[in-house]
Write a protein that holds these residues in place. Structure first.
Motif, PDB file in Angstrom:
ATOM      1  N   ASN A   8       9.799  -3.808 -26.770  1.00 18.92           N
ATOM      2  CA  ASN A   8       9.615  -4.006 -25.714  1.00 18.92           C
ATOM      3  C   ASN A   8      10.887  -5.766 -25.134  1.00 18.92           C
ATOM      4  O   ASN A   8      10.882  -6.121 -25.964  1.00 18.92           O
ATOM      5  CB  ASN A   8       8.586  -3.936 -24.174  1.00 18.92           C
ATOM      6  CG  ASN A   8       8.127  -2.800 -24.320  1.00 18.92           C
ATOM      7  OD1 ASN A   8       8.274  -1.752 -24.360  1.00 18.92           O
ATOM      8  ND2 ASN A   8       6.962  -3.347 -24.893  1.00 18.92           N
ATOM      9  N   ARG A   9      11.686  -4.623 -23.999  1.00 22.26           N
ATOM     10  CA  ARG A   9      12.859  -5.979 -24.352  1.00 22.26           C
ATOM     11  C   ARG A   9      12.475  -7.466 -23.671  1.00 22.26           C
ATOM     12  O   ARG A   9      12.478  -8.487 -24.498  1.00 22.26           O
ATOM     13  CB  ARG A   9      14.087  -5.352 -23.224  1.00 22.26           C
ATOM     14  CG  ARG A   9      15.337  -6.223 -22.984  1.00 22.26           C
ATOM     15  CD  ARG A   9      15.887  -6.594 -23.445  1.00 22.26           C
ATOM     16  NE  ARG A   9      17.447  -7.287 -23.319  1.00 22.26           N
ATOM     17  CZ  ARG A   9      18.222  -7.554 -22.675  1.00 22.26           C
ATOM     18  NH1 ARG A   9      18.954  -6.302 -21.940  1.00 22.26           N
ATOM     19  NH2 ARG A   9      18.856  -8.344 -22.072  1.00 22.26           N
TER      20      ARG A   9
ATOM     21  N   ARG B  50      -7.628 -23.307 -22.130  1.00 18.47           N
ATOM     22  CA  ARG B  50      -6.190 -22.960 -21.672  1.00 18.47           C
ATOM     23  C   ARG B  50      -6.066 -22.092 -22.177  1.00 18.47           C
ATOM     24  O   ARG B  50      -6.570 -21.408 -23.168  1.00 18.47           O
ATOM     25  CB  ARG B  50      -4.480 -23.615 -22.461  1.00 18.47           C
ATOM     26  CG  ARG B  50      -4.558 -25.167 -21.802  1.00 18.47           C
ATOM     27  CD  ARG B  50      -3.356 -25.750 -22.225  1.00 18.47           C
ATOM     28  NE  ARG B  50      -3.630 -27.094 -21.594  1.00 18.47           N
ATOM     29  CZ  ARG B  50      -2.853 -27.614 -20.614  1.00 18.47           C
ATOM     30  NH1 ARG B  50      -2.509 -26.266 -19.728  1.00 18.47           N
ATOM     31  NH2 ARG B  50      -2.523 -28.204 -19.731  1.00 18.47           N
ATOM     32  N   LEU B  51      -5.329 -21.308 -21.711  1.00 21.23           N
ATOM     33  CA  LEU B  51      -5.249 -18.918 -22.502  1.00 21.23           C
ATOM     34  C   LEU B  51      -3.337 -18.646 -21.612  1.00 21.23           C
ATOM     35  O   LEU B  51      -3.009 -18.771 -20.883  1.00 21.23           O
ATOM     36  CB  LEU B  51      -6.385 -19.044 -20.908  1.00 21.23           C
ATOM     37  CG  LEU B  51      -6.122 -17.660 -21.531  1.00 21.23           C
ATOM     38  CD1 LEU B  51      -7.215 -16.976 -23.295  1.00 21.23           C
ATOM     39  CD2 LEU B  51      -7.581 -15.930 -21.089  1.00 21.23           C
ATOM     40  N   ALA B  52      -2.908 -17.998 -23.003  1.00 18.17           N
ATOM     41  CA  ALA B  52      -1.664 -17.987 -22.515  1.00 18.17           C
ATOM     42  C   ALA B  52      -1.970 -16.151 -22.123  1.00 18.17           C
ATOM     43  O   ALA B  52      -2.795 -15.674 -23.636  1.00 18.17           O
ATOM     44  CB  ALA B  52      -1.425 -17.698 -22.851  1.00 18.17           C
ATOM     45  N   ILE B  53      -1.423 -15.394 -20.974  1.00  9.58           N
ATOM     46  CA  ILE B  53      -1.552 -14.067 -21.024  1.00  9.58           C
ATOM     47  C   ILE B  53       0.115 -13.255 -20.644  1.00  9.58           C
ATOM     48  O   ILE B  53       0.851 -14.178 -20.175  1.00  9.58           O
ATOM     49  CB  ILE B  53      -2.004 -13.573 -19.346  1.00  9.58           C
ATOM     50  CG1 ILE B  53      -3.574 -14.559 -19.493  1.00  9.58           C
ATOM     51  CG2 ILE B  53      -1.860 -12.413 -19.386  1.00  9.58           C
ATOM     52  CD1 ILE B  53      -4.385 -13.214 -19.970  1.00  9.58           C
ATOM     53  N   LYS B  54       0.129 -12.690 -21.580  1.00 11.37           N
ATOM     54  CA  LYS B  54       1.439 -12.242 -21.821  1.00 11.37           C
ATOM     55  C   LYS B  54       1.600 -10.535 -21.327  1.00 11.37           C
ATOM     56  O   LYS B  54       0.979  -9.917 -22.307  1.00 11.37           O
ATOM     57  CB  LYS B  54       2.102 -12.214 -23.514  1.00 11.37           C
ATOM     58  CG  LYS B  54       3.252 -11.967 -23.677  1.00 11.37           C
ATOM     59  CD  LYS B  54       3.456 -12.194 -25.182  1.00 11.37           C
ATOM     60  CE  LYS B  54       4.452 -12.414 -25.532  1.00 11.37           C
ATOM     61  NZ  LYS B  54       5.099 -12.974 -27.327  1.00 11.37           N
ATOM     62  N   THR B  55       2.518 -10.118 -21.108  1.00 10.33           N
ATOM     63  CA  THR B  55       2.922  -8.670 -20.701  1.00 10.33           C
ATOM     64  C   THR B  55       4.109  -8.235 -20.490  1.00 10.33           C
ATOM     65  O   THR B  55       5.475  -9.473 -20.715  1.00 10.33           O
ATOM     66  CB  THR B  55       2.428  -8.353 -19.012  1.00 10.33           C
ATOM     67  OG1 THR B  55       3.211  -9.635 -18.611  1.00 10.33           O
ATOM     68  CG2 THR B  55       0.557  -8.339 -18.566  1.00 10.33           C
ATOM     69  N   PHE B  56       4.684  -7.790 -21.822  1.00 12.62           N
ATOM     70  CA  PHE B  56       5.661  -6.427 -21.659  1.00 12.62           C
ATOM     71  C   PHE B  56       6.935  -5.745 -20.433  1.00 12.62           C
ATOM     72  O   PHE B  56       6.112  -4.913 -20.005  1.00 12.62           O
ATOM     73  CB  PHE B  56       5.592  -5.546 -23.256  1.00 12.62           C
ATOM     74  CG  PHE B  56       5.600  -6.947 -24.017  1.00 12.62           C
ATOM     75  CD1 PHE B  56       6.664  -7.166 -24.443  1.00 12.62           C
ATOM     76  CD2 PHE B  56       4.774  -6.985 -24.993  1.00 12.62           C
ATOM     77  CE1 PHE B  56       6.660  -8.877 -25.749  1.00 12.62           C
ATOM     78  CE2 PHE B  56       5.050  -8.071 -25.828  1.00 12.62           C
ATOM     79  CZ  PHE B  56       5.827  -8.865 -26.377  1.00 12.62           C
ATOM     80  N   VAL B  57       7.625  -5.724 -20.546  1.00 16.25           N
ATOM     81  CA  VAL B  57       8.130  -5.275 -19.426  1.00 16.25           C
ATOM     82  C   VAL B  57       9.220  -4.381 -20.015  1.00 16.25           C
ATOM     83  O   VAL B  57       9.947  -5.085 -20.788  1.00 16.25           O
ATOM     84  CB  VAL B  57       8.911  -6.069 -18.368  1.00 16.25           C
ATOM     85  CG1 VAL B  57       9.666  -5.288 -17.600  1.00 16.25           C
ATOM     86  CG2 VAL B  57       7.865  -7.049 -17.548  1.00 16.25           C
TER      87      VAL B  57
ATOM     88  N   THR C 210      -3.066 -16.487 -27.701  1.00 19.21           N
ATOM     89  CA  THR C 210      -2.365 -15.957 -26.206  1.00 19.21           C
ATOM     90  C   THR C 210      -3.124 -14.334 -26.791  1.00 19.21           C
ATOM     91  O   THR C 210      -2.910 -13.192 -27.363  1.00 19.21           O
ATOM     92  CB  THR C 210      -1.054 -15.782 -26.886  1.00 19.21           C
ATOM     93  OG1 THR C 210      -0.244 -17.317 -27.053  1.00 19.21           O
ATOM     94  CG2 THR C 210       0.064 -15.371 -26.203  1.00 19.21           C
ATOM     95  N   VAL C 211      -2.426 -13.556 -24.861  1.00 14.70           N
ATOM     96  CA  VAL C 211      -3.768 -12.363 -25.003  1.00 14.70           C
ATOM     97  C   VAL C 211      -2.580 -11.672 -24.357  1.00 14.70           C
ATOM     98  O   VAL C 211      -2.020 -11.950 -23.448  1.00 14.70           O
ATOM     99  CB  VAL C 211      -4.561 -12.543 -24.394  1.00 14.70           C
ATOM    100  CG1 VAL C 211      -5.332 -11.061 -24.179  1.00 14.70           C
ATOM    101  CG2 VAL C 211      -5.580 -12.750 -24.646  1.00 14.70           C
ATOM    102  N   THR C 212      -2.196 -10.721 -25.640  1.00 17.04           N
ATOM    103  CA  THR C 212      -1.322  -9.755 -24.897  1.00 17.04           C
ATOM    104  C   THR C 212      -2.395  -8.237 -24.299  1.00 17.04           C
ATOM    105  O   THR C 212      -2.692  -7.620 -24.580  1.00 17.04           O
ATOM    106  CB  THR C 212      -0.030  -8.861 -25.704  1.00 17.04           C
ATOM    107  OG1 THR C 212       0.506 -10.096 -26.782  1.00 17.04           O
ATOM    108  CG2 THR C 212       1.094  -8.395 -25.166  1.00 17.04           C
ATOM    109  N   ILE C 213      -1.514  -8.217 -22.747  1.00 18.11           N
ATOM    110  CA  ILE C 213      -2.199  -7.409 -21.919  1.00 18.11           C
ATOM    111  C   ILE C 213      -1.646  -5.601 -21.880  1.00 18.11           C
ATOM    112  O   ILE C 213      -0.419  -6.532 -21.787  1.00 18.11           O
ATOM    113  CB  ILE C 213      -3.375  -7.729 -20.659  1.00 18.11           C
ATOM    114  CG1 ILE C 213      -2.101  -7.960 -19.906  1.00 18.11           C
ATOM    115  CG2 ILE C 213      -3.932  -8.558 -21.658  1.00 18.11           C
ATOM    116  CD1 ILE C 213      -2.532  -8.787 -18.211  1.00 18.11           C
TER     117      ILE C 213
END
Ligand code: SF4
Lengths: 169, 160
Positions: free
Chosen positions: A74-75, A90-97, A32-35
């Protein structure tokens, strides 16, 4: 990590977008990559179009509400699960809002399948996908107010289930 | 048998109510409003093993104008409520409603914002069939209960 395809993708990503990657987590070969939110579209485009990686299948998009979860600033988060048929990877991409600015770029221009999935997240969490062609509610009635999958929305709702002002006939 | 003996072998006399109710209760045409798992159980009650036609209710109609028994089988969510109400309104009198299973009766385990906690809050229900899901025997039992109820109806205008 004993995972050559995943490692290759990660290495390429790190080399191409050194400033946009916040965190990388690995759990049983799931990476999981947080970007950063601003880099979403360019990273996604890169992952999709790179000749070696070819993450050409968007398997799912999910919204997450981190209300009252310790250690998360972040919420909300939006998580994209990508799959590469070419490398069986497989690859998971995660972004915060954040609650203050609920908008994020739509990936609809890259994958048409994002259409209803982004509408669903908008419907239930209230996250705004910029560039989506028709960001309307998809499950709930059109005149519904609020976003019930948020953790501060009470499970029994706000009385909408006992309103019966239906039209006659 | 004073009168009938004069009419010959082919004619019987009866009370209008009894005759009409006999016809109605044995030829219920159901509209199956199956929105969830209970709908599957309803299908198996209609199919050959349990064979709802033994009780005269095998003519399934998907047009409310041709049906007289509305079987609500499953959860009704807030978006579906107006649809169900409209279908009920389109059915012609006399009409009856069966709430099939825990969800249609009371919301069942789905105590959530989206699920209406019992369809009897906006349409009248004649018979409730408990269960999650009810077995086909229960559904048939519910049908028999409804038939008993129809027997007690009267077609003549009542003073209220
Ligand atoms: S009562 Fe049970 S079986 Fe029937 S619709 Fe509800 S959850 Fe499904």
């Amino acid at each position: 990590m004993d995972y050559p395809e995943g490692n290759q993708a990660l290495a390429k990503l790190r080399a191409t977008f050194p400033d946009s990657i916040i965190e990388v987590k690995e759990f049983r070969r799931d990476i999981t990559v947080t970007i950063k939110k601003e880099a979403l579209l360019s990273i996604m485009q890169f992952l999709r179009d790179d000749e070696e990686l070819r993450f050409n299948y968007l398997a799912s998009i999910s919204g997450v509400d981190y209300l009252k979860i310790e250690g998360v600033e972040n919420r909300f988060a939006v998580v994209y699960h990508l799959y590469s048929f070419k490398n069986n990877c497989r690859l998971a991409i995660k972004t915060f809002v954040t609650e203050g600015s609920l908008d994020i770029d739509s990936v609809y221009p890259l994958w048409k399948t994002a259409d209803w999935q982004e509408r669903e997240i908008y419907d239930l969490f209230g996250i705004i996908f910029k560039g989506h062609p028709a960001l309307k509610r998809v499950f709930l009635p059109e005149d519904y107010e609020g976003h019930p999958l948020r953790k501060d929305y009470s499970l029994e709702g706000r009385g909408e289930r006992s309103r019966f002002d239906y039209e006659e006939g | 048998m004073g009168l009938e003996s004069r009419l010959g072998d082919n004619i019987l006399t009866t009370v209008a109510d009894k005759f009409i109710n006999w016809g109605r209760k044995n030829s219920l045409w159901p509209l199956t409003f199956g929105t969830a798992c209970c709908g599957i159980e309803l299908m198996s009650s209609i199919a050959s093993r349990y064979d709802i036609s033994r009780f005269g209710a095998e003519v399934i109609r998907f047009s409310p104008r041709q049906a007289d028994l509305l079987v609500v089988a499953g959860r009704i969510v807030i978006k579906m409520g107006p649809v169900l109400k409209k279908i009920y309104d389109q059915m012609l009198e006399p009409k009856w409603v069966m709430a099939l299973g825990a969800c249609a009766t009371s919301g069942g385990v789905f105590d959530t914002y989206g699920v209406i906690q019992g369809i009897d809050q906006f349409i009248p229900v004649d018979v409730y069939v408990p269960g999650c899901p009810p077995r086909p025997e229960d559904i048939l039992n519910g049908l028999l209960k409804l038939q008993k109820k129809i027997e007690r109806d009267t077609v003549l205008p009542q003073e209220r």
